[in-house]
Design a protein around this motif. Sequence first.
Motif, PDB file in Angstrom:
ATOM      1  N   LEU A  17       0.641  -1.353  -0.205  1.00 37.05           N
ATOM      2  CA  LEU A  17      -0.142  -0.456   0.343  1.00 37.05           C
ATOM      3  C   LEU A  17       0.815   1.245   0.292  1.00 37.05           C
ATOM      4  CD1 LEU A  17      -2.652  -1.400   2.867  1.00 37.05           C
ATOM      5  CD2 LEU A  17      -2.735  -1.302  -0.137  1.00 37.05           C
ATOM      6  N   GLU A  18       0.216   2.424  -1.126  1.00 34.23           N
ATOM      7  CA  GLU A  18       1.749   3.667  -1.073  1.00 34.23           C
ATOM      8  C   GLU A  18      -0.084   4.439   0.511  1.00 34.23           C
ATOM      9  OE1 GLU A  18       1.783   5.024  -4.747  1.00 34.23           O
ATOM     10  OE2 GLU A  18       2.789   2.703  -5.252  1.00 34.23           O
ATOM     11  N   GLU A  19       0.844   5.640  -0.105  1.00 34.31           N
ATOM     12  CA  GLU A  19       0.789   6.789   1.062  1.00 34.31           C
ATOM     13  C   GLU A  19       0.025   7.325   0.772  1.00 34.31           C
ATOM     14  OE1 GLU A  19       2.177  10.076   4.832  1.00 34.31           O
ATOM     15  OE2 GLU A  19       3.146   8.322   4.475  1.00 34.31           O
ATOM     16  N   HIS A  20      -1.523   8.152   0.921  1.00 36.30           N
ATOM     17  CA  HIS A  20      -1.867   9.336  -0.328  1.00 36.30           C
ATOM     18  C   HIS A  20      -1.402  10.426   0.034  1.00 36.30           C
ATOM     19  CE1 HIS A  20      -3.704   6.723  -3.162  1.00 36.30           C
ATOM     20  NE2 HIS A  20      -3.742   5.713  -2.122  1.00 36.30           N
ATOM     21  N   HIS A  21      -0.598  11.419  -0.080  1.00 29.86           N
ATOM     22  CA  HIS A  21      -0.606  12.850   0.512  1.00 29.86           C
ATOM     23  C   HIS A  21      -1.502  13.685  -0.068  1.00 29.86           C
ATOM     24  CE1 HIS A  21       3.310  11.258   1.738  1.00 29.86           C
ATOM     25  NE2 HIS A  21       3.503  11.081   0.461  1.00 29.86           N
ATOM     26  N   LEU A  22      -2.521  14.252   0.910  1.00 28.73           N
ATOM     27  CA  LEU A  22      -3.197  16.021   0.731  1.00 28.73           C
ATOM     28  C   LEU A  22      -2.863  16.517  -0.551  1.00 28.73           C
ATOM     29  CD1 LEU A  22      -4.470  15.909   4.924  1.00 28.73           C
ATOM     30  CD2 LEU A  22      -5.384  14.858   3.221  1.00 28.73           C
ATOM     31  N   PRO A  23      -3.803  16.616  -0.523  1.00 26.40           N
ATOM     32  CA  PRO A  23      -3.340  17.989  -2.305  1.00 26.40           C
ATOM     33  C   PRO A  23      -3.115  19.629  -1.536  1.00 26.40           C
ATOM     34  CG  PRO A  23      -5.772  17.068  -2.031  1.00 26.40           C
ATOM     35  CD  PRO A  23      -5.668  17.058  -0.977  1.00 26.40           C
ATOM     36  N   MET A  24      -3.329  19.666   0.594  1.00 23.63           N
ATOM     37  CA  MET A  24      -2.542  20.871   0.450  1.00 23.63           C
ATOM     38  C   MET A  24      -2.208  20.902   1.483  1.00 23.63           C
ATOM     39  SD  MET A  24      -6.157  23.438   0.106  1.00 23.63           S
ATOM     40  CE  MET A  24      -8.086  22.618   1.327  1.00 23.63           C
ATOM     41  N   PRO A  25      -1.495  21.627   2.294  1.00 24.21           N
ATOM     42  CA  PRO A  25      -1.568  21.338   3.837  1.00 24.21           C
ATOM     43  C   PRO A  25      -2.951  21.143   5.321  1.00 24.21           C
ATOM     44  CG  PRO A  25       0.124  23.217   3.409  1.00 24.21           C
ATOM     45  CD  PRO A  25      -1.387  22.714   2.185  1.00 24.21           C
ATOM     46  N   HIS A  26      -3.050  20.034   5.564  1.00 20.53           N
ATOM     47  CA  HIS A  26      -3.928  20.174   6.759  1.00 20.53           C
ATOM     48  C   HIS A  26      -4.355  21.551   7.786  1.00 20.53           C
ATOM     49  CE1 HIS A  26      -0.374  20.354   9.551  1.00 20.53           C
ATOM     50  NE2 HIS A  26      -0.893  20.741  10.843  1.00 20.53           N
ATOM     51  N   TRP A  27      -3.746  22.371   7.747  1.00 18.21           N
ATOM     52  CA  TRP A  27      -4.287  23.659   8.312  1.00 18.21           C
ATOM     53  C   TRP A  27      -5.107  24.398   7.167  1.00 18.21           C
ATOM     54  CZ3 TRP A  27      -2.704  28.400   6.421  1.00 18.21           C
ATOM     55  CH2 TRP A  27      -1.265  29.028   5.257  1.00 18.21           C
ATOM     56  N   MET A  28      -4.812  23.945   6.103  1.00 15.86           N
ATOM     57  CA  MET A  28      -5.690  24.663   5.100  1.00 15.86           C
ATOM     58  C   MET A  28      -7.098  24.484   4.790  1.00 15.86           C
ATOM     59  SD  MET A  28      -3.358  25.742   1.844  1.00 15.86           S
ATOM     60  CE  MET A  28      -4.908  26.511   1.181  1.00 15.86           C
ATOM     61  N   TYR A  29      -7.793  23.311   5.307  1.00 16.12           N
ATOM     62  CA  TYR A  29      -8.841  22.241   5.165  1.00 16.12           C
ATOM     63  C   TYR A  29      -9.322  23.421   6.980  1.00 16.12           C
ATOM     64  CZ  TYR A  29      -7.212  18.368   2.424  1.00 16.12           C
ATOM     65  OH  TYR A  29      -7.294  18.417   1.624  1.00 16.12           O
ATOM     66  N   GLY A  30      -8.693  23.693   8.024  1.00 16.54           N
ATOM     67  CA  GLY A  30      -9.372  24.699   8.396  1.00 16.54           C
ATOM     68  C   GLY A  30      -9.266  25.765   8.592  1.00 16.54           C
ATOM     69  N   GLY A  31      -8.688  26.661   7.216  1.00 21.79           N
ATOM     70  CA  GLY A  31      -8.906  27.758   7.306  1.00 21.79           C
ATOM     71  C   GLY A  31      -9.575  27.869   5.932  1.00 21.79           C
ATOM     72  N   LEU A  32      -9.861  26.863   5.320  1.00 23.14           N
ATOM     73  CA  LEU A  32     -10.685  26.962   4.205  1.00 23.14           C
ATOM     74  C   LEU A  32     -12.387  27.391   4.503  1.00 23.14           C
ATOM     75  CD1 LEU A  32     -11.605  27.126   0.965  1.00 23.14           C
ATOM     76  CD2 LEU A  32     -11.291  24.384   1.359  1.00 23.14           C
ATOM     77  N   ALA A  33     -12.305  26.239   5.683  1.00 29.34           N
ATOM     78  CA  ALA A  33     -14.049  25.702   6.446  1.00 29.34           C
ATOM     79  C   ALA A  33     -14.298  27.104   7.001  1.00 29.34           C
ATOM     80  CB  ALA A  33     -13.176  24.733   7.737  1.00 29.34           C
ATOM     81  N   PHE A  34     -13.001  28.032   7.536  1.00 26.86           N
ATOM     82  CA  PHE A  34     -13.414  28.872   8.452  1.00 26.86           C
ATOM     83  C   PHE A  34     -14.139  30.021   8.044  1.00 26.86           C
ATOM     84  CE2 PHE A  34     -11.843  33.333  10.909  1.00 26.86           C
ATOM     85  CZ  PHE A  34     -12.497  33.077  11.771  1.00 26.86           C
ATOM     86  N   ILE A  35     -13.123  30.766   6.378  1.00 29.61           N
ATOM     87  CA  ILE A  35     -13.278  31.429   5.616  1.00 29.61           C
ATOM     88  C   ILE A  35     -14.934  31.140   4.883  1.00 29.61           C
ATOM     89  CG2 ILE A  35     -12.693  31.960   3.600  1.00 29.61           C
ATOM     90  CD1 ILE A  35     -10.177  31.816   4.039  1.00 29.61           C
ATOM     91  N   VAL A  36     -15.658  30.007   4.463  1.00 33.14           N
ATOM     92  CA  VAL A  36     -17.224  29.822   4.682  1.00 33.14           C
ATOM     93  C   VAL A  36     -17.520  29.803   5.318  1.00 33.14           C
ATOM     94  CG1 VAL A  36     -18.255  27.672   3.771  1.00 33.14           C
ATOM     95  CG2 VAL A  36     -16.261  27.521   2.811  1.00 33.14           C
ATOM     96  N   PHE A  37     -17.285  29.643   7.242  1.00 35.10           N
ATOM     97  CA  PHE A  37     -18.327  30.314   7.357  1.00 35.10           C
ATOM     98  C   PHE A  37     -18.335  31.634   8.099  1.00 35.10           C
ATOM     99  CE2 PHE A  37     -18.336  31.647  12.269  1.00 35.10           C
ATOM    100  CZ  PHE A  37     -19.427  30.724  12.709  1.00 35.10           C
ATOM    101  N   LEU A  38     -17.133  32.194   7.130  1.00 34.10           N
ATOM    102  CA  LEU A  38     -17.549  33.822   7.302  1.00 34.10           C
ATOM    103  C   LEU A  38     -18.188  34.554   6.449  1.00 34.10           C
ATOM    104  CD1 LEU A  38     -13.864  34.780   8.849  1.00 34.10           C
ATOM    105  CD2 LEU A  38     -16.242  34.743  10.072  1.00 34.10           C
ATOM    106  N   ALA A  39     -17.851  33.432   5.194  1.00 35.01           N
ATOM    107  CA  ALA A  39     -19.121  34.173   4.189  1.00 35.01           C
ATOM    108  C   ALA A  39     -20.901  33.963   3.686  1.00 35.01           C
ATOM    109  CB  ALA A  39     -18.864  33.234   3.161  1.00 35.01           C
ATOM    110  N   LEU A  40     -21.089  32.437   4.984  1.00 36.85           N
ATOM    111  CA  LEU A  40     -21.711  32.561   5.448  1.00 36.85           C
ATOM    112  C   LEU A  40     -23.122  32.843   6.567  1.00 36.85           C
ATOM    113  CD1 LEU A  40     -21.454  28.517   5.092  1.00 36.85           C
ATOM    114  CD2 LEU A  40     -22.950  29.846   3.603  1.00 36.85           C
ATOM    115  N   LEU A  41     -21.968  33.775   7.497  1.00 34.87           N
ATOM    116  CA  LEU A  41     -21.705  34.677   8.677  1.00 34.87           C
ATOM    117  C   LEU A  41     -22.575  35.673   7.714  1.00 34.87           C
ATOM    118  CD1 LEU A  41     -22.524  35.263  11.241  1.00 34.87           C
ATOM    119  CD2 LEU A  41     -20.657  35.285  11.242  1.00 34.87           C
TER     120      LEU A  41
END
Length: 64
Positions: A17-41
């Motif tokens: 089995l090969e390791e699959h890497h994420l397409p972006m750093p792990h902290w960017m997922y939280g940042g993207l979720a926060f930006i979406v939250f602010l947009a919806l707010l």
Amino acid sequence: MRSSLVKLAADSNVPKLEEHHLPMPHWMYGGLAFIVFLALLGVLWTFRNTAADQASADEGEKEH
């Protein structure tokens, strides 16, 4: 004594089995979720107090 399924699994050539890497750093997922939250707010904030405006306009038109 092994079962035939275990023998089949042991005899077959399973690739390593090969390791699959994420397409972006792990902290960017939280940042993207926060930006979406602010947009919806922001969308929610644009419609603030519209129900109160509708209620006051309706009360002014009614004559009792």
